[in-house]
Design an enzyme around this catalytic site. Structure first.
Site, short mmCIF file in Angstrom:
data_model
loop_
_atom_site.label_atom_id
_atom_site.label_comp_id
_atom_site.label_asym_id
_atom_site.label_seq_id
_atom_site.Cartn_x
_atom_site.Cartn_y
_atom_site.Cartn_z
N HIS A 14 -0.76 26.11 -9.38
CA HIS A 14 0.22 26.71 -10.32
C HIS A 14 0.39 28.17 -9.91
O HIS A 14 -0.47 29.00 -10.18
CB HIS A 14 -0.28 26.62 -11.77
CG HIS A 14 0.67 27.19 -12.78
ND1 HIS A 14 1.06 26.49 -13.91
CD2 HIS A 14 1.33 28.37 -12.84
CE1 HIS A 14 1.90 27.23 -14.61
NE2 HIS A 14 2.08 28.39 -13.99
N HIS A 16 3.31 31.53 -9.32
CA HIS A 16 4.64 32.15 -9.41
C HIS A 16 4.82 33.08 -8.23
O HIS A 16 4.12 34.10 -8.12
CB HIS A 16 4.76 32.96 -10.70
CG HIS A 16 4.65 32.12 -11.94
ND1 HIS A 16 5.74 31.53 -12.55
CD2 HIS A 16 3.57 31.73 -12.67
CE1 HIS A 16 5.34 30.82 -13.59
NE2 HIS A 16 4.02 30.93 -13.68
N LYS A 100 8.51 20.27 -13.65
CA LYS A 100 7.88 21.14 -14.64
C LYS A 100 8.59 21.07 -15.98
O LYS A 100 9.81 21.26 -16.06
CB LYS A 100 7.93 22.59 -14.12
CG LYS A 100 7.47 23.64 -15.11
CD LYS A 100 5.96 23.67 -15.24
CE LYS A 100 5.54 24.63 -16.34
NZ LYS A 100 4.63 25.66 -15.90
N HIS A 137 3.90 22.89 -19.47
CA HIS A 137 3.50 24.11 -20.20
C HIS A 137 3.27 23.67 -21.63
O HIS A 137 4.21 23.44 -22.39
CB HIS A 137 4.59 25.19 -20.11
CG HIS A 137 4.17 26.45 -20.80
ND1 HIS A 137 3.86 27.60 -20.12
CD2 HIS A 137 3.97 26.74 -22.11
CE1 HIS A 137 3.48 28.55 -20.98
NE2 HIS A 137 3.55 28.04 -22.20
N HIS A 175 -2.67 25.38 -17.08
CA HIS A 175 -3.34 26.55 -17.64
C HIS A 175 -3.88 26.30 -19.05
O HIS A 175 -3.49 26.96 -20.01
CB HIS A 175 -2.47 27.81 -17.60
CG HIS A 175 -1.02 27.62 -17.97
ND1 HIS A 175 -0.61 26.97 -19.09
CD2 HIS A 175 0.11 28.02 -17.34
CE1 HIS A 175 0.71 26.99 -19.14
NE2 HIS A 175 1.17 27.61 -18.09
N ASP A 248 -1.87 30.50 -11.92
CA ASP A 248 -0.80 31.06 -12.74
C ASP A 248 -0.61 32.54 -12.44
O ASP A 248 -0.22 33.31 -13.31
CB ASP A 248 -1.08 30.83 -14.23
CG ASP A 248 0.17 31.04 -15.09
OD1 ASP A 248 1.28 31.09 -14.53
OD2 ASP A 248 0.01 31.17 -16.32
C1 NCD Z 1 4.51 33.17 -16.45
C2 NCD Z 1 5.58 34.01 -15.76
O1 NCD Z 1 5.50 35.24 -15.83
O2 NCD Z 1 6.47 33.43 -15.13
N1 NCD Z 1 3.81 34.00 -17.39
C3 NCD Z 1 2.57 33.79 -17.87
O3 NCD Z 1 2.14 34.53 -18.75
N2 NCD Z 1 1.80 32.84 -17.39
C4 NCD Z 1 5.12 31.98 -17.08
C5 NCD Z 1 4.13 30.93 -17.47
O4 NCD Z 1 3.52 30.27 -16.63
O5 NCD Z 1 3.94 30.71 -18.68
ZN ZN Z 2 2.83 29.98 -14.97
#
Ligand code: NCD
Ligand code: ZN
Length: 346
Positions: A14, A16, A100, A137, A175, A248
């Site tokens: 996971h 970003h 997702k 999520h 998460h 995450d």
């Molecule tokens: C994530 C993001 O910033 O894209 N933020 C987070 O707090 N984890 C989005 C997510 O995974 O919920």
């Molecule tokens: Zn995330």
């Protein structure tokens, strides 16, 4: 005395990476230690179609510095207009490894997420048929539900009904932050897995709020009580193959975090493997770190374990991590565990 541990190269289930200048800055932080990542599709606009995922994958590979290896595993963002046949084609081509589900409004860039879960039934049925996992999520968004209860309520009201209605659908609870999430996975079969982040093994909600508000510890799902952190630690370090690493890691620039309406997300790509070695050592479970970070995820996704390795070394001097990563969009603060860490990853 130097202690070292060599494990199969880990993957991040996971992640970003964002896009553009931010991606350029953060991608090397992940590629340095991780072979593959499940790439979150919550861009603006989101990565909804197979074509969009293919184009995003090309942008990621183009941003990878010379000499670095990284295999982005692409994910489609589920909307109420998602076409089951487009999903099936993107899966059949090998491009897409998961879909997702964001409940609309649950987190950063989730406005295009699902409001009425009945409207995505045909996609979920197609996914169960072709064996494509759904990453969830797991938070309800109803205004009357307390933010600290949103995960537990989601399990009862949304997740369990979806799973009952779609036998054979592989689901990753992403998460997880509560003992309710841990227990729900434990009570179910191999079609259900869960990712756990590094930061949720380290902080509880006091870390965010006591002694002044700490915006860099704010993420979604928000960290819960200490008893939940301990349940996550027990699950992650247990050796149970249904729990695996999804950092995450979610970069936002400092001005967007240190703000009267600060963004949610902790940026942990840089020091995650060192922090995990610290946590697993504290739990007397270093022997289970390879399962959590390198083996359980591929087993769930039906992919091979990486053949190359990562070595974690413990020395007597604390490892120095950069406080911030610079990007052309601005600085990104690296997650600070609040204690010295003696492990380095190479
Ligand atoms: C994530 C993001 O910033 O894209 N933020 C987070 O707090 N984890 C989005 C997510 O995974 O919920
Ligand atoms: Zn995330």
């Amino acid at each position: 005395m130097t202690q070292s541990l060599t494990i199969a190269r880990p993957d991040d289930w996971h992640l970003h990476l964002r896009d553009g200048a931010m991606m350029q800055a953060v991608l090397p932080e992940t590629a340095r230690h991780f072979a593959r990542g499940i790439i979150m599709p919550n861009l603006v606009p989101p990565v909804v179609t197979g074509d969009q995922a293919a184009a995003y994958r090309e942008r990621i590979l183009a941003a990878l510095p010379e000499g670095m290896q990284f295999d982005p595993l692409m994910v489609l963002y589920l909307t109420e207009n998602t076409d089951p046949e487009d999903v099936a084609a993107a899966h059949a081509s090998g491009l897409v490894k998961a879909v997702k589900l964001y409940p609309a409004g649950a987190t950063t860039n989730s406005a295009s997420g699902v409001q009425n879960f009945d409207n995505v039934r045909p996609v979920l049925e197609k996914m169960a048929e072709i064996g494509l996992p759904l990453c969830v999520h797991g938070e309800v968004t109803d205004a009357e539900i307390d933010i600290f209860d949103r995960e537990a309520v989601f399990i009862d009201r949304v997740l369990d009904p979806i799973r009952q209605a779609t036998p054979g659908l592989k689901v990753v609870m992403e998460h997880i932050t509560t003992s309710n999430g841990v227990d729900y996975v434990k009570a179910n079969d191999k079609d259900l897995g869960a990712t756990i982040t590094t930061h949720h093994l380290i902080i509880n909600r006091n870390h965010i709020l006591v002694g002044g508000i700490k915006p860099h510890y704010y993420c979604l799902p928000v960290a819960k009580r200490e008893e939940h952190r301990l349940a996550l630690r027990a699950a992650a370090t247990s050796g149970d193959a249904r729990y695996f690493l999804g950092t995450d890691s979610a970069p936002h620039t400092d001005p967007l975090k240190e703000n009267s309406c600060g963004c949610a997300g902790c940026f942990t790509a840089t020091n995650t493997m060192s922090l995990l070695a610290h946590v697993f050592e504290e739990e007397n479970a270093l022997q289970n770190l390879e399962g959590f970070a390198s083996k359980n995820g591929p087993a769930f996704y039906g992919l091979p374990v990486n053949s190359d390795t990562l070595t974690l070394t413990k020395s007597s001097t604390a490892t120095q991590f950069p406080e911030k990563i610079e990007s052309q969009d601005g600085p990104v603060t690296v997650f600070d565990p609040g204690f010295p860490v003696f492990w380095t990853a190479t």
